[in-house]
Design a protein around this motif. Sequence first.
Motif, short mmCIF file in Angstrom:
data_model
loop_
_atom_site.label_atom_id
_atom_site.label_comp_id
_atom_site.label_asym_id
_atom_site.label_seq_id
_atom_site.Cartn_x
_atom_site.Cartn_y
_atom_site.Cartn_z
N LYS A 18 0.75 -1.31 0.02
CA LYS A 18 -0.01 -0.20 -0.07
C LYS A 18 0.73 1.09 0.14
N CYS A 19 1.90 1.39 0.88
CA CYS A 19 2.81 2.43 0.99
C CYS A 19 3.96 2.62 0.08
N ARG A 20 4.02 1.52 -0.71
CA ARG A 20 5.18 1.23 -1.90
C ARG A 20 6.44 1.47 -1.34
N LYS A 45 0.47 -13.82 7.84
CA LYS A 45 -0.28 -12.70 7.85
C LYS A 45 0.80 -11.47 8.35
N ILE A 46 0.99 -10.34 7.43
CA ILE A 46 1.67 -9.27 7.96
C ILE A 46 0.97 -8.18 8.02
N VAL A 47 1.37 -7.10 8.98
CA VAL A 47 0.64 -6.14 9.41
C VAL A 47 1.90 -4.91 9.22
N HIS A 48 1.51 -3.79 8.65
CA HIS A 48 2.20 -2.73 8.80
C HIS A 48 2.04 -1.75 10.06
N LEU A 49 3.10 -1.88 10.96
CA LEU A 49 2.30 -1.32 12.27
C LEU A 49 2.05 0.03 12.37
N GLU A 50 0.82 0.18 12.85
CA GLU A 50 0.44 1.72 12.96
C GLU A 50 0.94 2.12 14.09
N GLU A 51 1.18 1.55 15.28
CA GLU A 51 1.80 2.22 16.42
C GLU A 51 3.21 2.90 16.19
N ASP A 52 3.84 2.43 14.76
CA ASP A 52 5.18 3.11 14.55
C ASP A 52 4.75 4.05 13.34
N GLY A 53 3.61 4.56 13.12
CA GLY A 53 3.42 5.29 12.04
C GLY A 53 2.80 4.91 10.90
N GLY A 54 2.64 3.53 10.83
CA GLY A 54 2.38 2.78 9.62
C GLY A 54 1.01 2.85 9.30
N TRP A 59 -1.28 -8.02 4.68
CA TRP A 59 -1.17 -8.74 3.78
C TRP A 59 -0.77 -10.06 4.04
N TYR A 60 -0.39 -11.23 3.13
CA TYR A 60 0.03 -12.56 3.36
C TYR A 60 1.33 -12.77 2.71
N THR A 61 2.22 -13.31 3.30
CA THR A 61 3.46 -13.81 2.51
C THR A 61 3.45 -15.32 2.57
N VAL A 62 4.18 -15.90 1.86
CA VAL A 62 4.34 -17.50 1.70
C VAL A 62 5.94 -17.63 1.87
#
Length: 71
Positions: A18-20, A45-54, A59-62
């Motif tokens: 999303k942020c690229r 499942k991967i999460v872009h951390l909101e608590e660190d300004g994300g 999204w998912y990785t394999v």
Amino acid sequence: LLLSFKGETIMGMKYCPKCRKVVLTKALQNYSQVDFKGIRGKRRKIVHLEEDGGCGFCWYTVEVAEDVLVE
């Protein structure tokens, strides 16, 4: 860079679709085994951390073993 905290979560730097850009993320502990063309992998499942300004995007990785990719 990956950091594991007693098997609970894995934090590291990954590309956020999303942020690229490469950002700090958290891989959730729960995962499932998947099969893709006869190769077993770990779907996580991967999460872009909101608590660190994300952005909070998920999204998912394999993940597959290195020896599967190297011939």
